[in-house]
Design an enzyme around this catalytic site. Structure first.
Site, PDB file in Angstrom:
ATOM      1  N   CYS A 381       0.749  -1.247  -0.097  1.00  0.00           N
ATOM      2  CA  CYS A 381      -0.161  -0.231   0.054  1.00  0.00           C
ATOM      3  C   CYS A 381       0.831   1.145  -0.098  1.00  0.00           C
ATOM      4  CB  CYS A 381      -0.987  -0.248   1.145  1.00  0.00           C
ATOM      5  SG  CYS A 381      -2.262   1.194   0.879  1.00  0.00           S
ATOM      6  N   HIS A 515      -3.716  -5.269   0.062  1.00  0.00           N
ATOM      7  CA  HIS A 515      -3.109  -5.576   1.354  1.00  0.00           C
ATOM      8  C   HIS A 515      -3.185  -7.254   1.384  1.00  0.00           C
ATOM      9  CE1 HIS A 515      -2.692  -2.057   3.785  1.00  0.00           C
ATOM     10  NE2 HIS A 515      -3.627  -1.544   2.956  1.00  0.00           N
ATOM     11  N   GLU A 517      -1.696  -9.404   3.416  1.00  0.00           N
ATOM     12  CA  GLU A 517      -1.869  -9.940   4.521  1.00  0.00           C
ATOM     13  C   GLU A 517      -3.140 -10.368   4.899  1.00  0.00           C
ATOM     14  OE1 GLU A 517      -1.593  -5.544   5.505  1.00  0.00           O
ATOM     15  OE2 GLU A 517      -1.141  -6.884   3.672  1.00  0.00           O
TER      16      GLU A 517
END
Length: 543
Positions: A381, A515, A517
């Site tokens: 990001c 993102h 994750e």
């Protein structure tokens, strides 16, 4: 019909209700049941989207664009069931919807009250979208006795009557502290907490007792007697060496069996726990160790990067290595200028997402260090945006490169996007509009360039990842950045929004606007994190 499990907490906050809910869901899944988890948050914010990570930890984003509590990340990581907007409700959202209905006249002149109007909204949330579910687990945020949680407690009291006691189970999580001066575990706080909950109309069926040492049978019997539950329903919850050990630990203590017994389910198949046994085998039989330097803004609070931390651990599981994380304050890097002493010991550098200018120059310096030294680099990001600014300044000859997020700039490598094609068509945002819920949020597709590094990592040309940001890399600078060696290897399907950049001449240099994750799981590590840690392993052998 779905059966309901209500989880409350007492004595103190931060007892791990979310982790317990996720672990119980995983155990029920292992027995073949279909499970979903929901979180009731008592705070007055509509969602955590505008809250500082220091206030509430990370904001977890779902595929459908909801900004939610970080506990939903636990739910997804432990069950693999994608969370959605309907899995998280707050007091703020409930009151916003009630006031909107009152202004429209939907209540036909009635006096709007906590009971029945607020409690009915809470119950409607709990009862929505239950198709094809065996169990719905509902975690009530906060601690019994908090003023703001009272409407939620009342709503689940009503639900137990509405649905029938045979279709609901209440689990109360408490703390049994050890008093060193007395040399004893003290059960009185648990007794008082259960009494408070019972006074609100809810008798718990199970007690999950957090302890830092084994709970003696005598104390277990005492708790059962005073709290009006079976002794077998007093489940000790000792601290675990890993959160992924918790499902196996709770199974050994009989949590899932006791929940099924409380529902009168006698014929449930035994659980298949091979998934969790494999995870623990990998954690206990590691073949090496790598150190990752995370250069961030909120490094003082690990929960601010909870999903990121877990995704790095998952990448380690995929490579059978322990991942040590060095949390590095980007603001200190900005002040000191010389990042080498802190970054030379690490085997990989990760610059995560964030908002605001503080620490930005330290992040840019970290990107430069990784690029020049050939250290694996992962930008997420804002981290990708800083990588683009670094490339523009140092390789593309754009010395004034910057981002309009931090104020006016003559060379807006990164700028506010006010229109983009979303899942429902054209979406717009005003530059001076509300901050909450106005970002590019949720899952968006990206098309990867053939023969790119990321296409090889994903083994695919089309991907879907979750976003949470307002600013985008400006494609007007694409040609100059690519001449400097920073390739745009992933774009939105219409080619307008950069999603991934990489450096083909670098051992491992990838920046992503999304993102990743948020989609990583211990039993299914995200491919970017698995590949990044693999590169860090190679780097560790060169040092």
């Amino acid at each position: 019909m779905a059966r309901f499990i209500f989880i409350t907490g007492g004595v103190v906050s931060s007892l791990g209700k979310g982790l317990m809910a996720a672990s119980l869901a995983a155990l029920l899944q292992a027995r073949g049941f279909k499970v979903r988890i929901r979180k009731f948050d008592p705070y007055l914010n509509v969602d955590p989207g505008t809250m500082s990570p220091y206030q509430h930890g990370e904001v977890y984003v779902t595929d459908d664009g909801a900004e939610t509590d970080l506990d939903l990340g636990h739910y997804e990581r432990f069950t693999g069931v994608p969370a959605r907007q309907s899995d998280n409700i707050t007091t703020g959202r409930i009151y916003r919807d009630i006031i909107a209905k009152e202004r429209r006249g939907d209540y036909l002149g009635a006096t709007v009250q906590v009971i029945p109007h607020v409690t009915n909204e809470i119950k409607a949330f709990a009862l929505a979208e239950l198709e094809d579910l065996d169990f719905l687990i509902c975690e009530i945020g906060g601690t019994v006795g908090d003023i703001e949680s009272l409407p939620f407690i009342e709503a689940i009291r009503q639900l137990r009557n509405d649905l029938g006691r045979e279709n609901t189970v209440s689990i109360h999580t408490t703390l049994i502290p050890y008093i060193a001066a007395a040399g004893e575990l003290k059960t009185k706080p648990t007794q008082h907490s259960v009494r408070d909950l019972t006074s609100l109309g809810i008798q718990p069926d199970l007690l999950l007792c957090r302890v830092d040492r084994p709970l003696p049978e005598s104390e277990r019997s005492k708790i059962a007697q005073f709290c009006n539950v079976r002794k077998e329903a007093v489940i000790p919850a000792l601290d675990a060496k890993s959160i992924y050990a918790v499902p196996l630990q709770y199974h050994r203590e009989g949590l899932d069996a006791e929940v099924l017994r409380a529902f009168g389910i006698q014929d449930a198949p035994p659980p298949n726990l091979s998934r969790w046994e494999d995870i623990m085998d990998r954690q206990e039989h590691l073949e090496g160790e790598v150190t990752i330097g995370v250069v961030g803004k909120y490094v003082g609070l690990p929960d601010a990067y909870k999903s990121l931390t877990e995704a790095l651990i998952h990448g380690g599981l995929a490579n059978r290595v322990k991942v040590r994380i060095n949390w590095l304050d980007a603001e200190l890097f900005s002040e000191n200028g010389n990042v080498a002493p802190m970054l030379e010991p690490v085997h990989g550098i990760l610059v995560p997402g964030g908002f605001g200018e503080r620490g930005s120059e330290g992040k840019i310096a970290s990107v430069q260090f990784a690029r020049e030294r050939g250290v694996p680099f992962f930008g997420i990001c804002l981290g990708m945006q800083m990588a683009c600014i670094e490339g523009a300044r140092n390789l593309a000859g754009i010395e004034a490169a910057g981002t309009t997020e931090f104020g006016p700039t003559g060379e807006p490598i990164v700028g506010l996007i006010t229109e983009w094609m979303g899942k429902e068509g054209l979406e717009r945002r005003a530059a001076n509009g509300d901050l909450g819920g106005t970002m590019r949020l949720g899952a968006y597709e990206a098309v990867l360039s053939p023969n790119s590094h990321v296409a090889a990592i994903y083994h695919d040309r089309s991907i879907s990842e979750r976003h949470r940001h307002r600013y985008e890399v400006n494609t007007a600078y694409r040609e100059k950045l690519e001449r400097g060696g920073l390739i745009f290897s992933g774009l939105s399907p219409d080619g307008q929004l950069p999603e991934i950049v990489e450096r083909p001449d670098h051992p491992w240099f990838v920046g992503v606007q999304f993102h990743p994750e948020l989609k990583s799981k211990p039993f299914d590590p995200h491919p970017l994190f698995a590949s990044f840690i693999e590169a860090a392993v190679r780097q560790s052998r060169l040092v």
